[in-house]
Design an enzyme around this catalytic site. Structure first.
Site, PDB file in Angstrom:
ATOM      1  N   ASP A   5       2.786 -21.290  16.824  1.00 12.47           N
ATOM      2  CA  ASP A   5       3.146 -22.545  17.505  1.00 12.47           C
ATOM      3  C   ASP A   5       2.046 -23.571  17.266  1.00 12.47           C
ATOM      4  OD1 ASP A   5       4.562 -24.316  19.019  1.00 12.47           O
ATOM      5  OD2 ASP A   5       3.961 -23.479  20.952  1.00 12.47           O
ATOM      6  N   HIS A  52      15.221 -24.859  15.266  1.00 10.41           N
ATOM      7  CA  HIS A  52      14.333 -25.682  16.105  1.00 10.41           C
ATOM      8  C   HIS A  52      13.526 -26.699  15.294  1.00 10.41           C
ATOM      9  CE1 HIS A  52      11.825 -26.849  19.395  1.00 10.41           C
ATOM     10  NE2 HIS A  52      10.732 -26.308  18.881  1.00 10.41           N
TER      11      HIS A  52
HETATM   12  C1  HEM Z   1      10.184 -22.231  24.537  1.00 12.83           C
HETATM   13  C2  HEM Z   1      10.224 -23.411  23.973  1.00 12.83           C
HETATM   14  C3  HEM Z   1       9.707 -23.690  22.603  1.00 12.83           C
HETATM   15  C4  HEM Z   1       9.266 -22.815  21.637  1.00 12.83           C
HETATM   16  C5  HEM Z   1       9.188 -21.301  21.695  1.00 12.83           C
HETATM   17  C6  HEM Z   1       8.863 -23.623  20.520  1.00 12.83           C
HETATM   18  C7  HEM Z   1       8.355 -23.096  19.338  1.00 12.83           C
HETATM   19  C8  HEM Z   1       8.070 -23.823  18.222  1.00 12.83           C
HETATM   20  C9  HEM Z   1       7.664 -23.282  16.952  1.00 12.83           C
HETATM   21  C10 HEM Z   1       7.454 -21.806  16.681  1.00 12.83           C
HETATM   22  C11 HEM Z   1       7.492 -24.309  16.095  1.00 12.83           C
HETATM   23  C12 HEM Z   1       7.099 -24.217  14.601  1.00 12.83           C
HETATM   24  C13 HEM Z   1       5.629 -24.356  14.331  1.00 12.83           C
HETATM   25  C14 HEM Z   1       5.023 -25.674  14.728  1.00 12.83           C
HETATM   26  O1  HEM Z   1       5.090 -26.673  13.981  1.00 12.83           O
HETATM   27  O2  HEM Z   1       4.492 -25.716  15.836  1.00 12.83           O
HETATM   28  C15 HEM Z   1       7.798 -25.536  16.813  1.00 12.83           C
HETATM   29  C16 HEM Z   1       7.743 -26.797  16.292  1.00 12.83           C
HETATM   30  C17 HEM Z   1       7.958 -27.926  17.009  1.00 12.83           C
HETATM   31  N1  HEM Z   1       8.411 -28.013  18.306  1.00 12.83           N
HETATM   32 FE1  HEM Z   1       8.807 -26.495  19.537  1.00 12.83          FE
HETATM   33  N2  HEM Z   1       9.079 -24.942  20.799  1.00 12.83           N
HETATM   34  C18 HEM Z   1       9.599 -25.029  22.069  1.00 12.83           C
HETATM   35  C19 HEM Z   1       9.966 -26.177  22.747  1.00 12.83           C
HETATM   36  C20 HEM Z   1       9.848 -27.443  22.250  1.00 12.83           C
HETATM   37  C21 HEM Z   1      10.202 -28.653  22.947  1.00 12.83           C
HETATM   38  C22 HEM Z   1      10.774 -28.703  24.376  1.00 12.83           C
HETATM   39  C23 HEM Z   1       9.916 -29.693  22.123  1.00 12.83           C
HETATM   40  C24 HEM Z   1      10.055 -31.172  22.346  1.00 12.83           C
HETATM   41  C25 HEM Z   1      10.873 -31.717  23.226  1.00 12.83           C
HETATM   42  C26 HEM Z   1       9.369 -29.122  20.901  1.00 12.83           C
HETATM   43  C27 HEM Z   1       8.912 -29.870  19.839  1.00 12.83           C
HETATM   44  C28 HEM Z   1       8.468 -29.335  18.645  1.00 12.83           C
HETATM   45  C29 HEM Z   1       8.007 -30.148  17.531  1.00 12.83           C
HETATM   46  C30 HEM Z   1       7.845 -31.648  17.509  1.00 12.83           C
HETATM   47  C31 HEM Z   1       7.704 -29.268  16.489  1.00 12.83           C
HETATM   48  C32 HEM Z   1       7.200 -29.620  15.094  1.00 12.83           C
HETATM   49  C33 HEM Z   1       8.400 -30.054  14.253  1.00 12.83           C
HETATM   50  C34 HEM Z   1       7.987 -30.560  12.879  1.00 12.83           C
HETATM   51  O3  HEM Z   1       7.656 -31.743  12.757  1.00 12.83           O
HETATM   52  O4  HEM Z   1       7.990 -29.731  11.952  1.00 12.83           O
HETATM   53  N3  HEM Z   1       9.360 -27.759  21.005  1.00 12.83           N
HETATM   54  N4  HEM Z   1       8.144 -25.200  18.103  1.00 12.83           N
END
Ligand code: HEM
Length: 294
Positions: free
Chosen positions: A133, A204
């Site tokens: 993450d 996601h």
């Molecule tokens: C349990 C809830 C969530 C989990 C397990 C989760 C997990 C992850 C994972 C594994 C990644 C890929 C690696 C990274 O770039 O960090 C990611 C990317 C991302 N997540 Fe989440 N996330 C969650 C909730 C959210 C929420 C609520 C938002 C925004 C409202 C969010 C926004 C983002 C963004 C902006 C990225 C990067 C996207 C990019 O530009 O490539 N995430 N998340």
């Protein structure tokens, strides 16, 4: 000159504690906040203040508002109208406990401790699903540009806005998914964190790709896993120069834009959501002038 609370820009710590407080005895609010200001460095403990508190003080923080009620098929995210949010960063559980006790005493009786959540780093910084993450988090100047309000609005210079959401994972459901379905839910391969070109639009990272929004929706995510008994999930914490990027992303995740719901909802659900304003520091202390506390 006002500077951001340094804990916002530092990498997530090994251990943390999140404390949230509701309003209690309004007559001593200013006194308790002034006492808190004397004790916080913004680095080991990051502080945020909610719309309910700002309203009680008769103050105005441009851009601060209550967490919107969000509904999607099968989903309602409860808005937590918390007054004060503290993110205690550290690496010793005992020290975090004692710091929590001290800060709670300082805020009493104006504020009542509502919730306490312990959080931790899992492996090298993974969500409890096993996925890394934070990979696409902006860094250095880009992190500041995403997370810290700047000269555009001089009143807010050095401030940040934080959106917090506690997500609870359904581990049984997640573990019953074939590994390819898990990878397609995130859009990255768990084994090597490679982004998958053939992931479906519900993945996601496809839903949240920061450059794909207009305007671009960059956030500084500082989420950490939490656990209690046999339950666990992610304390999602995202700092922004406003709430716009977070809201654009959440809207797309819930399918409100195009009917496609983010596949992470297949194994995890948010159980609360809250918004806070994180004041800047001036001379090493929280600058609470905007709250009317000189
Ligand atoms: C349990 C809830 C969530 C989990 C397990 C989760 C997990 C992850 C994972 C594994 C990644 C890929 C690696 C990274 O770039 O960090 C990611 C990317 C991302 N997540 Fe989440 N996330 C969650 C909730 C959210 C929420 C609520 C938002 C925004 C409202 C969010 C926004 C983002 C963004 C902006 C990225 C990067 C996207 C990019 O530009 O490539 N995430 N998340």
């Amino acid at each position: 000159m006002n500077t951001p609370q340094p804990g916002i820009l530092l990498p997530p710590p090994n251990l943390a504690r999140y404390l949230s407080f509701s309003l209690n005895e309004k007559a001593c609010t200013v006194e308790c906040l002034a006492a808190l200001r004397e004790q916080l460095d913004g680095e080991m403990t990051v502080a945020g203040f909610g719309a309910s508190l700002v309203q009680t003080l008769g103050a105005r923080i441009p851009g601060l508002k209550p967490f919107p009620t969000i509904t999607a098929p099968g989903l309602t995210i409860e808005n937590a109208p918390d007054a004060v949010w503290l993110w205690l960063r550290g690496d010793d559980r005992g020290e975090l406990l004692h710091r929590s006790r001290r800060l709670t005493q300082l805020l009493s009786p104006a504020f009542l401790l509502k919730e306490t959540w312990d959080a931790f780093k899992y492996r090298e910084g993974r969500d409890l699903s096993g996925y890394e993450d934070g990979t696409e988090n902006p860094t250095d100047d880009d992190a500041i540009a995403a997370a810290i309000a700047s000269a555009e609005n001089p009143v807010l210079a050095g401030s940040s806005f934080v959106a917090t959401q506690r997500w609870i994972h359904d581990f049984r459901r997640f573990e019953a998914m074939p590994s390819e379905t898990q990878d397609h839910a995130i859009g990255r391969r768990q084994s090597d964190n490679e982004e998958l070109d053939d992931a479906p639009p519900s993945a996601h990272v496809k839903r949240t790709a920061q450059e794909s929004f207009s305007p671009e929706a960059f956030l500084l995510r500082r989420s950490m896993p939490w656990a209690e008994r046999m339950d666990g999930g992610l304390m999602f914490v995202a700092f922004g120069k406003s709430f716009d990027a977070f809201e654009a992303q959440l809207k797309r995740m819930t399918g409100a834009e195009d009917g496609i719901v983010d596949a992470i909802f297949d194994f995890t659900q948010p159980v609360s959501g809250a918004y806070f304003w994180c004041p800047p520091l001036r001379d090493g202390k929280l600058d609470l002038t905007l709250l009317g506390i000189k």
